[in-house]
Design a protein around this motif. Structure first.
Motif, short mmCIF file in Angstrom:
data_model
loop_
_atom_site.label_atom_id
_atom_site.label_comp_id
_atom_site.label_asym_id
_atom_site.label_seq_id
_atom_site.Cartn_x
_atom_site.Cartn_y
_atom_site.Cartn_z
N SER A 269 0.88 -1.20 -0.07
CA SER A 269 0.06 -0.07 0.09
C SER A 269 0.87 1.21 -0.24
CB SER A 269 -0.90 -0.11 1.13
OG SER A 269 -1.77 1.21 1.13
N GLU A 309 -8.29 -0.17 1.83
CA GLU A 309 -7.20 0.70 1.89
C GLU A 309 -6.33 0.38 0.68
OE1 GLU A 309 -4.86 3.68 2.48
OE2 GLU A 309 -6.82 3.68 3.12
N ARG A 312 -7.64 1.44 -2.67
CA ARG A 312 -7.67 2.75 -3.02
C ARG A 312 -6.15 2.99 -3.25
NH1 ARG A 312 -5.95 7.27 -0.35
NH2 ARG A 312 -4.86 6.34 1.45
N GLN A 313 -5.07 2.79 -2.68
CA GLN A 313 -3.75 3.22 -3.15
C GLN A 313 -3.44 2.47 -4.54
OE1 GLN A 313 -2.39 5.22 -1.66
NE2 GLN A 313 -2.50 5.03 0.62
N ASN A 350 -17.43 2.67 0.26
CA ASN A 350 -16.21 3.39 0.54
C ASN A 350 -16.04 4.52 -0.44
OD1 ASN A 350 -13.41 4.19 0.39
ND2 ASN A 350 -13.29 2.47 2.02
#
Length: 468
Positions: A269, A309, A312-313, A350
């Protein structure tokens, strides 16, 4: 309008008055003081909301907050006590500063920085001592980058040079560097000039097996590419990214680190986030692809779409490298559109995933008719429409979804009808009413979709008053 501010002394005096004049118990006096100042529109973010106390058994001493009691003890022993005698106080100071910004702000107001830095400089020869003092410096500077001075900058650089073999010390020093570089352009420039970049890339190379240090060093590199200091008109973010790539082989180092830690979600990430900050030029995007970075990113998205998460990255990294038209095609050819849509549908609640997913689709569609067909085929528009319905209050989701639709029809007007049949016009119109920042992109999307839209002509280029 900015809220009023008060000093810690003013707040403490109000608490004391409540206790002495109105005979309140300490908790009630504190609660009453907070309510009083909040009702007056006072910002208490920098105020320690606790009742000052007397330290030890000395009842003659003026009550004060514990962080200042510990600081006074450190101040007293600064010139005489050895590090072993003050270790407990330094650790307690670190714990108190870590409680919240108000504690470290109060400590800084009472000149904690030069005291802690003096202990840091005393400790450089001993591993345990330098770790203890670095933790204290990192805690104190969190949210207070202005504290760092030239002496502190040189100390951090020296620690990174002299303790290269010690991953714990390196991590603590880089953490402090990050705190001092967030929202502080001058600190970033000074540290880059002082040679911080090869120390960060070197840490990743030298300690390729240490996941936690790789995360910290990658984050350190990423912070050097920020442009977040509102006091500076033009920063060196782009220049720093170029230096990391061209002079320190940053792309290869990060991609190799990702390959070596492919099973570690948190490391991947951070590496994806840093790669996305370095993809600032067309050739850098292509380099990431050539180094195997794109293949790695796509595999990561396919294997880890359960983790929001990381998703997203990864989407942020895809969005960045797809700035190159050839990379756009490579993403689509490798099944990227389908993976992006799956990730969006999986994490539809999200907003960050939806924002970055829409941004990826928007970039992939730009100037690429064939890619537009693929996005339509795999339900990209449906995902964008659902994101707009789910996150009506998120201006970023609304803007990126509008961009998807605009880019899809920019060179393929025949896609307007199916997009409009999904309810796009009503959603874009609603976004325009709800979010002022959606004005330009929303109206452009409606215009390109063939909808009726009012476009104000601010200036025609003719002589005369602009107010006519």
């Amino acid at each position: 309008m900015e809220k009023r501010r008060i000093t810690q002394e003013t707040f403490d005096a109000a608490v004391k008055e409540n206790m002495e004049e109105f005979e309140m118990d300490p908790d009630e006096a504190l609660r009453e003081a907070v309510e009083q100042f909040v009702s007056q529109g006072v910002n208490l973010y920098c105020i320690v909301k606790a009742v000052p106390a007397v330290s030890g058994d000395d009842k003659q001493e003026e009550p004060t907050h514990e962080v200042l009691q510990v600081l006074n003890s450190l101040r007293t022993g600064k010139d005489s006590a050895g590090l072993k005698e003050v270790t407990a106080d330094i650790k307690r100071f670190t714990e108190l500063c870590s409680l919240g910004f108000a504690q470290r702000y109060l400590a800084a107001q009472k000149y904690a920085y030069p005291i802690i830095l003096s202990y840091c400089k005393k400790s450089v020869e001993e591993q345990e001592a330098v770790l203890t003092t670095l933790f204290a410096l990192a805690a104190l500077t969190d949210g207070q980058p202005d504290l760092l001075d030239a002496e502190g900058q040189q100390f951090l650089l020296n620690v990174l040079k002299e303790h290269k073999a010690d991953t714990s010390v390196m991590r603590a020093a880089i953490c402090t560097v990050r705190h001092c570089c967030l929202k502080h352009e001058q600190n970033r420039q000074n540290l880059v000039k002082g040679g911080i970049l090869p120390l960060l890339t070197g840490a990743i190379t030298q300690h390729s097996g240490c996941a936690e240090l790789i995360k910290e060093a990658a984050a350190g590199l990423r912070f050097m590419t920020f442009d977040d200091d509102v006091r500076v008109t033009f920063g060196n973010a782009h220049e720093h990214a170029k230096i990391i790539v061209l002079e320190h082989n940053g792309l290869k180092i990060l991609v190799d680190a990702a390959k070596a830690h492919f099973d570690n979600t948190s490391v991947l990430s951070e590496l994806c986030a840093t790669l996305s900050r370095l993809a600032v030029r067309n050739e850098f995007c292509q380099d990431i692809c050539d180094l195997g970075g794109l293949k790695l990113i796509m595999t990561l998205l396919a294997n880890s779409y359960e983790k929001p998460e990381l998703v997203r990255q990864v989407l942020s990294a895809i969005r960045a490298v797809a700035g190159n038209d050839d990379v756009k095609d490579a993403v689509v050819d490798s099944g990227g559109v389908e993976l992006i849509v799956i990730a969006m549908n999986k994490h539809m609640n999200n907003s960050a995933v939806c924002e970055h997913g829409c941004a990826c689709l928007s970039v992939l569609a730009l100037r690429k008719p064939n890619n537009c067909k693929v996005i339509m085929e795999y339900g990209g528009v449906l995902a964008a429409v659902q994101a707009m319905k789910t996150h009506k209050d998120s201006v970023n989701v609304q803007k990126q979804a509008c961009m998807v639709m605009r880019n899809l029809v920019g060179r393929m007007s025949e896609l307007s009808k199916p997009i409009l049949e999904m309810g796009a016009e009503d959603l874009i119109t609603q976004a325009l009413r709800t979010h002022q920042d959606c004005g330009d992109v929303g109206k452009a999307a409606l215009r390109d979709l063939g909808c009726e839209v009012e476009l104000r002509e601010l200036w025609t280029g003719k002589h005369g008053s602009l107010t006519n």
